[in-house]
Design a protein around this motif. Structure first.
Motif, mmCIF file in Angstrom:
data_model
loop_
_atom_site.group_PDB
_atom_site.id
_atom_site.type_symbol
_atom_site.label_atom_id
_atom_site.label_comp_id
_atom_site.label_asym_id
_atom_site.label_seq_id
_atom_site.Cartn_x
_atom_site.Cartn_y
_atom_site.Cartn_z
ATOM 1 N N LEU A 72 0.843 -1.199 0.000
ATOM 2 C CA LEU A 72 0.000 0.000 0.000
ATOM 3 C C LEU A 72 0.880 1.251 0.000
ATOM 4 C CD1 LEU A 72 -2.828 -1.002 2.497
ATOM 5 C CD2 LEU A 72 -3.110 -0.492 0.066
ATOM 6 N N GLY A 73 1.944 1.226 0.789
ATOM 7 C CA GLY A 73 2.888 2.346 0.794
ATOM 8 C C GLY A 73 3.529 2.534 -0.569
ATOM 9 N N ILE A 74 3.860 1.418 -1.218
ATOM 10 C CA ILE A 74 4.475 1.457 -2.542
ATOM 11 C C ILE A 74 3.517 2.053 -3.583
ATOM 12 C CG2 ILE A 74 5.301 -0.022 -4.439
ATOM 13 C CD1 ILE A 74 6.467 -1.870 -2.245
ATOM 14 N N SER A 75 2.228 1.829 -3.389
ATOM 15 C CA SER A 75 1.251 2.392 -4.342
ATOM 16 C C SER A 75 1.278 3.916 -4.334
ATOM 17 C CB SER A 75 -0.163 1.904 -4.021
ATOM 18 O OG SER A 75 -0.729 2.616 -2.933
ATOM 19 N N ALA A 76 1.613 4.485 -3.165
ATOM 20 C CA ALA A 76 1.726 5.949 -2.998
ATOM 21 C C ALA A 76 0.451 6.699 -3.358
ATOM 22 C CB ALA A 76 2.917 6.501 -3.791
ATOM 23 N N ARG A 77 -0.688 6.027 -3.236
ATOM 24 C CA ARG A 77 -1.952 6.710 -3.494
ATOM 25 C C ARG A 77 -2.230 7.745 -2.413
ATOM 26 N NH1 ARG A 77 -6.964 3.897 -6.251
ATOM 27 N NH2 ARG A 77 -5.946 2.895 -8.009
ATOM 28 N N SER A 78 -3.014 8.744 -2.772
ATOM 29 C CA SER A 78 -3.278 9.840 -1.837
ATOM 30 C C SER A 78 -3.987 9.374 -0.570
ATOM 31 C CB SER A 78 -4.088 10.940 -2.522
ATOM 32 O OG SER A 78 -5.321 10.415 -2.991
ATOM 33 N N GLY A 79 -4.768 8.288 -0.659
ATOM 34 C CA GLY A 79 -5.496 7.804 0.504
ATOM 35 C C GLY A 79 -4.679 6.951 1.459
#
Length: 199
Positions: free
Chosen positions: A91-98
């Motif tokens: 999830l951290g790797i995705s770096a999405r704003s949420g």
């Protein structure tokens, strides 16, 4: 990196090796760990793909993997804790704003591999710490900066000092303090479980 790619990775992680048991002893490489690390690819897909992002959010819970994974390994039930930890890091790797909001919510989550029947169970606070660092690194150094850090053979030694730099920020200090407090409580809980088993 569309839905079909996400489905292919999900299939590999759950059903492709149904009925197989992977053992490390005598193996040329750790096949189960290769599958564990495949979750990181979902993090890269989740940058743009909603289904990958949703799968990672489901994967935070070890019980999700316990139900979905149809292969076994000599990691035993720790398998599911490892996959859950990789999901959090991804999830951290995705770096999405949420992602920062999701990580904040995880502070109040159980974050323990309760699929493990014994008193000593993998905790996932370290994975949350890594996810927060990865998110920060991508925001600070860009995706290329993250790849330089993440794929370096010597990353475990923080060869470029980026993890030390993050730990010195207010955000890094806050996450580290939370993780240390979580670990203290988790160890106390494990000792209580061990004590109860001996009675």
């Amino acid at each position: 990196g569309g839905d079909a790619t996400t489905a292919a990775f999900e299939h590999a992680l759950t059903r492709e090796f149904a009925g197989r048991t992977f053992n490390r002893e005598g193996a040329a490489f750790d096949e189960a760990n290769l599958l564990h690390d495949t979750v990181f690819a979902l993090g890269m897909l989740a940058t743009r793909n909603d289904k990958a992002f949703e799968l990672l959010q489901n994967g935070i819970e070890p019980v999700f993997w316990q139900k979905a994974v149809l292969w076994r390994s000599d990691y035993g039930t720790d398998n599911y804790g490892i996959l859950a930890g990789r999901s959090i890091e991804a999830l951290g790797i995705s770096a999405r704003s949420g992602v920062p909001g999701l990580l904040e919510k995880l502070k109040d989550a159980r974050l323990t591999n309760d699929t493990e029947p014994g008193p000593y169970r993998r905790t996932l606070n370290g994975a949350v710490l890594s996810a927060a660092f990865y998110y920060w690194l991508i925001q600070t150094e860009g995706r290329e900066g993250f790849y330089r850090n993440f794929f370096a053979d010597t990353d475990v030694f923080d060869h470029d000092g980026m993890y030390r730099r993050w730990k010195e920020t207010e955000e890094g200090k806050s996450w580290k303090a939370w993780s240390e407090e979580f670990s203290k409580k988790a160890v106390a809980e494990m000792m209580e479980r061990e004590k109860a088993l001996k009675q």
